[in-house]
Design a protein around this motif. Structure first.
Motif, mmCIF file in Angstrom:
data_model
loop_
_atom_site.group_PDB
_atom_site.id
_atom_site.type_symbol
_atom_site.label_atom_id
_atom_site.label_comp_id
_atom_site.label_asym_id
_atom_site.label_seq_id
_atom_site.Cartn_x
_atom_site.Cartn_y
_atom_site.Cartn_z
ATOM 1 N N SER A 1 -5.425 2.776 38.897
ATOM 2 C CA SER A 1 -5.540 1.539 38.114
ATOM 3 C C SER A 1 -4.359 1.366 37.173
ATOM 4 O O SER A 1 -3.807 0.268 37.043
ATOM 5 C CB SER A 1 -6.834 1.540 37.310
ATOM 6 O OG SER A 1 -7.935 1.600 38.149
ATOM 7 N N ASN B 1 -8.295 -3.921 34.940
ATOM 8 C CA ASN B 1 -9.253 -4.693 34.157
ATOM 9 C C ASN B 1 -10.668 -4.174 34.370
ATOM 10 O O ASN B 1 -11.443 -4.046 33.422
ATOM 11 C CB ASN B 1 -9.160 -6.169 34.539
ATOM 12 C CG ASN B 1 -9.935 -7.051 33.593
ATOM 13 O OD1 ASN B 1 -10.086 -6.747 32.421
ATOM 14 N ND2 ASN B 1 -10.439 -8.143 34.113
ATOM 15 N N ASN C 1 1.857 -4.617 38.332
ATOM 16 C CA ASN C 1 1.384 -5.993 38.203
ATOM 17 C C ASN C 1 0.368 -6.041 37.058
ATOM 18 O O ASN C 1 -0.761 -5.583 37.206
ATOM 19 C CB ASN C 1 0.743 -6.464 39.511
ATOM 20 C CG ASN C 1 0.246 -7.888 39.434
ATOM 21 O OD1 ASN C 1 0.473 -8.601 38.456
ATOM 22 N ND2 ASN C 1 -0.450 -8.320 40.474
ATOM 23 N N GLU C 2 0.745 -6.611 35.938
ATOM 24 C CA GLU C 2 -0.123 -6.639 34.759
ATOM 25 C C GLU C 2 -1.383 -7.468 34.956
ATOM 26 O O GLU C 2 -2.333 -7.334 34.202
ATOM 27 C CB GLU C 2 0.651 -7.160 33.550
ATOM 28 C CG GLU C 2 1.714 -6.206 33.069
ATOM 29 C CD GLU C 2 2.420 -6.709 31.826
ATOM 30 O OE1 GLU C 2 1.987 -7.735 31.266
ATOM 31 O OE2 GLU C 2 3.395 -6.073 31.432
ATOM 32 N N LYS C 3 -1.410 -8.325 35.953
ATOM 33 C CA LYS C 3 -2.579 -9.161 36.201
ATOM 34 C C LYS C 3 -3.482 -8.581 37.287
ATOM 35 O O LYS C 3 -4.360 -9.265 37.788
ATOM 36 C CB LYS C 3 -2.142 -10.564 36.577
ATOM 37 C CG LYS C 3 -1.415 -11.252 35.443
ATOM 38 C CD LYS C 3 -0.994 -12.638 35.808
ATOM 39 C CE LYS C 3 -0.259 -13.241 34.626
ATOM 40 N NZ LYS C 3 0.216 -14.577 34.885
ATOM 41 N N SER C 4 -3.289 -7.330 37.613
ATOM 42 C CA SER C 4 -4.090 -6.672 38.639
ATOM 43 C C SER C 4 -5.540 -6.544 38.193
ATOM 44 O O SER C 4 -5.842 -6.351 37.011
ATOM 45 C CB SER C 4 -3.512 -5.287 38.939
ATOM 46 O OG SER C 4 -4.321 -4.612 39.864
ATOM 47 N N LEU C 5 -6.453 -6.645 39.128
ATOM 48 C CA LEU C 5 -7.876 -6.579 38.835
ATOM 49 C C LEU C 5 -8.349 -5.141 38.570
ATOM 50 O O LEU C 5 -9.249 -4.922 37.758
ATOM 51 C CB LEU C 5 -8.668 -7.179 40.000
ATOM 52 C CG LEU C 5 -10.174 -7.278 39.841
ATOM 53 C CD1 LEU C 5 -10.530 -8.192 38.676
ATOM 54 C CD2 LEU C 5 -10.809 -7.769 41.113
ATOM 55 N N ARG D 1 -9.919 -1.105 31.254
ATOM 56 C CA ARG D 1 -10.181 -1.932 30.077
ATOM 57 C C ARG D 1 -11.672 -2.124 29.839
ATOM 58 O O ARG D 1 -12.168 -1.919 28.735
ATOM 59 C CB ARG D 1 -9.502 -3.297 30.238
ATOM 60 C CG ARG D 1 -9.554 -4.138 28.969
ATOM 61 C CD ARG D 1 -9.015 -5.548 29.195
ATOM 62 N NE ARG D 1 -9.902 -6.360 29.992
ATOM 63 C CZ ARG D 1 -10.984 -6.991 29.507
ATOM 64 N NH1 ARG D 1 -11.305 -6.889 28.255
ATOM 65 N NH2 ARG D 1 -11.742 -7.712 30.299
ATOM 66 N N PHE E 1 -1.461 -1.511 37.190
ATOM 67 C CA PHE E 1 -1.091 -2.279 36.004
ATOM 68 C C PHE E 1 0.414 -2.201 35.754
ATOM 69 O O PHE E 1 1.031 -3.180 35.336
ATOM 70 C CB PHE E 1 -1.849 -1.759 34.782
ATOM 71 C CG PHE E 1 -1.508 -2.496 33.522
ATOM 72 C CD1 PHE E 1 -2.018 -3.763 33.287
ATOM 73 C CD2 PHE E 1 -0.673 -1.937 32.574
ATOM 74 C CE1 PHE E 1 -1.703 -4.454 32.131
ATOM 75 C CE2 PHE E 1 -0.355 -2.615 31.409
ATOM 76 C CZ PHE E 1 -0.868 -3.878 31.186
#
Length: 189
Positions: A31, A45, A38-42, A49, A35
């Motif tokens: 994970s 999250n 790609n900071e917008k990876s699911l 997070r 990130f």
């Protein structure tokens, strides 16, 4: 559901729990790697997070809010039907509004909920009840032939207890009482 099924299949084939922390560490590493690229990876999250940062942040929000406002003392519940509820909405909604988000229900685990109910005394009560239950579970799970089934039964309620719900709620509506009854019926003769 998939997590419980995977846990079930794993524990059905082995009694060892040593690989589970390694598996979780691997998922967290993947994970974080996702990130990084790609900071917008699911993945980050969902696994990092939501499981680590959000509950910790909400715990501090709860501690801050209820250090400045009165505790709930289980008002509006079946555990204390005689007291008048000082909050017109559920605690999760009150905390969400206080954070500045009108539509947010700030659910959090048993420590924050215990603090919201009665401060440190509430946390100690919840921890004592949980300790007694875990001791009971440890004793009775040894009397069940398939211990992997016990772990699979209590996995989801305990996840909710730690991350998202109040202790009485987990017992009553998240299935911990049902799991407990099932464990009692699964005992060896």
């Amino acid at each position: 559901l998939y997590f419980v099924l995977a846990f079930y299949v794993y524990l059905k084939n082995t009694d060892s729990l040593t690989t589970i922390p390694l598996l979780f560490s691997f998922v967290i590493f993947i994970s974080m790697l996702a990130f990084y690229f790609n900071e917008k990876s699911l993945l980050p999250n969902l696994f990092v997070r939501r499981n680590f940062f959000v509950p910790a942040h909400l715990s501090f929000i709860y501690f801050d809010f209820f250090s400045k406002n009165p505790f709930s003392f289980w008002t509006g519940s079946v555990f204390n039907p005689f007291m008048v509820d000082q909050y017109s909405q559920p605690i999760t909604k009150v905390v969400g509004d206080w954070m500045g988000y009108e539509e947010l229900n700030a659910n959090n685990g048993y420590i924050s909920s215990g603090y919201a109910q009665a401060g440190l005394f509430g946390v100690m009560i919840y921890t004592f009840i949980l300790g007694v239950y875990l001791r009971w579970l440890n004793i009775f799970s040894r009397k069940v032939e398939y211990q992997w089934l016990v772990a699979a039964l209590v996995l989801t309620p305990f996840r909710n207890l730690i991350l998202a719900s109040d202790l009485p709620t987990v017992f009553v509506t998240h299935g911990l009482i049902i799991a407990t009854v099932m464990i009692l019926f699964l005992r060896k003769k």
